[in-house]
Scaffold this motif. Structure first.
Motif, PDB file in Angstrom:
ATOM      1  N   GLY A 118       0.854  -1.191   0.115  1.00  0.00           N
ATOM      2  CA  GLY A 118      -0.052  -0.101  -0.043  1.00  0.00           C
ATOM      3  C   GLY A 118       0.768   1.416   0.110  1.00  0.00           C
ATOM      4  N   PRO A 119       0.234   2.271  -0.498  1.00  0.00           N
ATOM      5  CA  PRO A 119       1.011   3.780  -0.404  1.00  0.00           C
ATOM      6  C   PRO A 119       0.884   4.260   0.979  1.00  0.00           C
ATOM      7  N   THR A 120       2.019   5.226   1.241  1.00  0.00           N
ATOM      8  CA  THR A 120       1.918   6.024   2.347  1.00  0.00           C
ATOM      9  C   THR A 120       1.977   7.339   2.179  1.00  0.00           C
ATOM     10  N   GLY A 121       2.017   7.668   0.761  1.00  0.00           N
ATOM     11  CA  GLY A 121       2.007   9.388   0.345  1.00  0.00           C
ATOM     12  C   GLY A 121       0.396   9.762   0.354  1.00  0.00           C
ATOM     13  N   PHE A 122       0.339  10.583  -0.580  1.00  0.00           N
ATOM     14  CA  PHE A 122      -1.039  11.248  -0.772  1.00  0.00           C
ATOM     15  C   PHE A 122      -1.744  10.952  -2.172  1.00  0.00           C
ATOM     16  N   ASP A 123      -0.772   9.732  -2.947  1.00  0.00           N
ATOM     17  CA  ASP A 123      -1.581   9.552  -4.247  1.00  0.00           C
ATOM     18  C   ASP A 123      -1.804   7.728  -4.237  1.00  0.00           C
ATOM     19  N   PHE A 124      -3.028   7.491  -4.266  1.00  0.00           N
ATOM     20  CA  PHE A 124      -3.401   5.966  -4.193  1.00  0.00           C
ATOM     21  C   PHE A 124      -2.514   5.067  -5.162  1.00  0.00           C
ATOM     22  N   ALA A 125      -2.175   5.871  -6.250  1.00  0.00           N
ATOM     23  CA  ALA A 125      -1.614   5.071  -7.388  1.00  0.00           C
ATOM     24  C   ALA A 125      -0.185   4.632  -7.086  1.00  0.00           C
ATOM     25  N   GLU A 126       0.114   4.954  -5.849  1.00  0.00           N
ATOM     26  CA  GLU A 126       1.341   4.596  -5.486  1.00  0.00           C
ATOM     27  C   GLU A 126       1.595   3.136  -4.902  1.00  0.00           C
ATOM     28  N   ALA A 127       0.449   2.664  -4.551  1.00  0.00           N
ATOM     29  CA  ALA A 127       0.263   1.248  -4.336  1.00  0.00           C
ATOM     30  C   ALA A 127       0.936   0.208  -5.476  1.00  0.00           C
ATOM     31  N   GLU A 128       1.574  -0.796  -5.168  1.00  0.00           N
ATOM     32  CA  GLU A 128       2.320  -1.404  -6.246  1.00  0.00           C
ATOM     33  C   GLU A 128       2.068  -2.929  -5.759  1.00  0.00           C
ATOM     34  N   GLU A 129       2.106  -3.557  -7.103  1.00  0.00           N
ATOM     35  CA  GLU A 129       2.090  -4.971  -7.103  1.00  0.00           C
ATOM     36  C   GLU A 129       3.174  -5.489  -7.450  1.00  0.00           C
ATOM     37  N   ARG A 130       3.799  -6.745  -6.861  1.00  0.00           N
ATOM     38  CA  ARG A 130       4.916  -7.355  -7.016  1.00  0.00           C
ATOM     39  C   ARG A 130       4.838  -9.134  -7.109  1.00  0.00           C
ATOM     40  N   THR A 131       5.791  -9.561  -7.510  1.00  0.00           N
ATOM     41  CA  THR A 131       5.644 -11.106  -7.613  1.00  0.00           C
ATOM     42  C   THR A 131       6.849 -11.321  -6.530  1.00  0.00           C
ATOM     43  N   VAL A 132       6.777 -12.418  -5.507  1.00  0.00           N
ATOM     44  CA  VAL A 132       7.679 -12.852  -4.812  1.00  0.00           C
ATOM     45  C   VAL A 132       8.680 -13.740  -5.560  1.00  0.00           C
ATOM     46  N   ALA A 133       9.965 -13.459  -5.338  1.00  0.00           N
ATOM     47  CA  ALA A 133      11.214 -14.182  -5.687  1.00  0.00           C
ATOM     48  C   ALA A 133      11.747 -15.018  -4.572  1.00  0.00           C
ATOM     49  N   ALA A 134      11.647 -14.738  -3.422  1.00  0.00           N
ATOM     50  CA  ALA A 134      12.207 -15.489  -2.217  1.00  0.00           C
ATOM     51  C   ALA A 134      11.567 -14.928  -1.155  1.00  0.00           C
ATOM     52  N   VAL A 135      11.730 -15.942   0.022  1.00  0.00           N
ATOM     53  CA  VAL A 135      11.192 -15.730   1.547  1.00  0.00           C
ATOM     54  C   VAL A 135      12.468 -16.137   2.441  1.00  0.00           C
ATOM     55  N   SER A 136      12.908 -15.325   3.310  1.00  0.00           N
ATOM     56  CA  SER A 136      13.897 -15.833   4.065  1.00  0.00           C
ATOM     57  C   SER A 136      13.454 -16.971   5.010  1.00  0.00           C
ATOM     58  N   ALA A 137      14.293 -17.688   5.598  1.00  0.00           N
ATOM     59  CA  ALA A 137      14.085 -18.846   6.361  1.00  0.00           C
ATOM     60  C   ALA A 137      13.184 -18.594   7.346  1.00  0.00           C
ATOM     61  N   GLY A 139      10.786 -16.384   7.526  1.00  0.00           N
ATOM     62  CA  GLY A 139       9.507 -15.736   6.895  1.00  0.00           C
ATOM     63  C   GLY A 139       9.243 -14.445   7.256  1.00  0.00           C
ATOM     64  N   ARG A 140      10.496 -13.677   7.507  1.00  0.00           N
ATOM     65  CA  ARG A 140      10.135 -12.169   7.891  1.00  0.00           C
ATOM     66  C   ARG A 140      10.723 -11.116   6.877  1.00  0.00           C
ATOM     67  N   THR A 141      11.114 -11.825   5.871  1.00  0.00           N
ATOM     68  CA  THR A 141      11.732 -10.895   4.762  1.00  0.00           C
ATOM     69  C   THR A 141      11.487 -11.356   3.419  1.00  0.00           C
ATOM     70  N   VAL A 142      10.743 -10.661   2.548  1.00  0.00           N
ATOM     71  CA  VAL A 142      10.372 -11.137   1.321  1.00  0.00           C
ATOM     72  C   VAL A 142      11.038 -10.349   0.309  1.00  0.00           C
ATOM     73  N   THR A 143      11.672 -11.181  -0.685  1.00  0.00           N
ATOM     74  CA  THR A 143      12.094 -10.420  -1.740  1.00  0.00           C
ATOM     75  C   THR A 143      11.393 -10.441  -3.166  1.00  0.00           C
ATOM     76  N   VAL A 144      11.206  -9.332  -3.988  1.00  0.00           N
ATOM     77  CA  VAL A 144      10.440  -9.542  -4.960  1.00  0.00           C
ATOM     78  C   VAL A 144      11.194  -9.439  -6.297  1.00  0.00           C
ATOM     79  N   THR A 145      10.618  -9.730  -7.461  1.00  0.00           N
ATOM     80  CA  THR A 145      11.314  -9.724  -8.691  1.00  0.00           C
ATOM     81  C   THR A 145      11.569  -8.348  -9.428  1.00  0.00           C
ATOM     82  N   GLU A 146      11.029  -7.600  -8.865  1.00  0.00           N
ATOM     83  CA  GLU A 146      11.053  -6.209  -9.604  1.00  0.00           C
ATOM     84  C   GLU A 146      11.213  -4.955  -8.386  1.00  0.00           C
TER      85      GLU A 146
END
Length: 265
Positions: A118-137, A139-146
């Motif tokens: 989700g966004p934290t600025g003043f523009d709703f369009a700053e919400a972003e969608e990404r694909t998971v590339a990896a998850v730490s052992a 489970g507390r850190t997620v890496t995305v492909t882009e």
């Protein structure tokens, strides 16, 4: 007037494409898993819009691009990816250009899952969608492909006035959109985004729905009354019915609509 069960234990994904599916009549049932034995396969229901309803109120089963639960019918869907899939807040700021997200709580997300940050600025369009590339052992850190294109803050603000104290949590929300049971619209995305006529689930008087861990995307028909991604329509007392742990995204009209219905969760 019949029963359709999603067969468990299948390695290959299943896609069912239809103009509409109507669950109607005493004992009629569409069931994918149960609370005791959640569905473990991968199944997509793709509902095709025929363009037959141009506007106005839609009544009766079989409306284009719908799963309609009528009198006597029951819809049961229990995906196996419901646990720990509620949204949460990020644990540290995500700067533009970053590909890693620190999470407040550990997750069991998988490579290939789609995330919404989700966004934290003043523009709703700053919400972003990404694909998971990896998850730490842990489970507390997620890496995305882009890399992310925008900053997503992770701060709180305390306000004190006399004896009163309030903390405003402005950390960005993050959610996993992926489920193993999907209800969506058939057709190419460009056409759907142009016509804005998507799929939907409607429960009417005498029907019942118990839905947990399902993904509903490209739902609702813009400007058509009664056409929403998920809709309890004049059911009356719907005690015990529910929609839980599910993801509803990229809708064309609203999200969940409860009309003339009470006691549903």
């Amino acid at each position: 007037h019949g029963k359709l069960y999603c067969q468990p234990g299948l390695a290959e994904p299943i896609t069912i494409t239809a103009t509409s599916i109507t669950i109607s009549g005493p004992g009629a049932l569409l069931e994918c898993g149960s609370e005791a034995q959640r569905y473990d396969g991968s199944i997509r229901f793709l509902l095709r819009d025929t363009g037959a309803v141009a506007g106005g109120h839609v009544h009766g089963g079989g409306a284009p691009a719908s799963i309609a639960v009528e009198a006597g019918g029951t819809l049961r869907m229990f995906g196996n990816r419901a646990a720990n899939f509620g949204w949460q807040r990020i644990a540290a700021e995500v700067r533009a250009g970053a590909t890693a997200v620190a999470l407040e709580q550990p997750v069991g997300w998988q490579v290939g899952d789609r995330l919404a940050l989700g966004p934290t600025g003043f523009d709703f369009a700053e919400a972003e969608e990404r694909t998971v590339a990896a998850v730490s052992a842990d489970g507390r850190t997620v890496t995305v492909t882009e890399p992310f294109a925008h900053d997503h803050g992770a701060f709180t603000k305390e306000y004190v006035e006399g004896a009163r104290r309030a903390v405003i949590d402005q950390r960005a929300e993050i959610a996993n959109l992926t489920r193993n049971i999907v209800i969506s619209s058939a057709g190419d995305r460009a056409t759907l985004d142009r016509t804005r006529r998507g799929a939907g689930v409607v429960i009417r008087a005498g029907g019942a729905a118990y839905v947990d861990g399902v993904e509903l995307s490209l739902g609702g028909k813009l400007g058509v009354l009664g056409e929403y991604p998920f809709h309890w329509h004049l059911v009356g007392d719907a005690a015990g019915q529910f929609l839980r742990n599910s993801a509803i995204h990229h809708s064309y009209q609203r999200c969940v609509t409860i009309h003339g219905t009470d006691a549903a969760e």
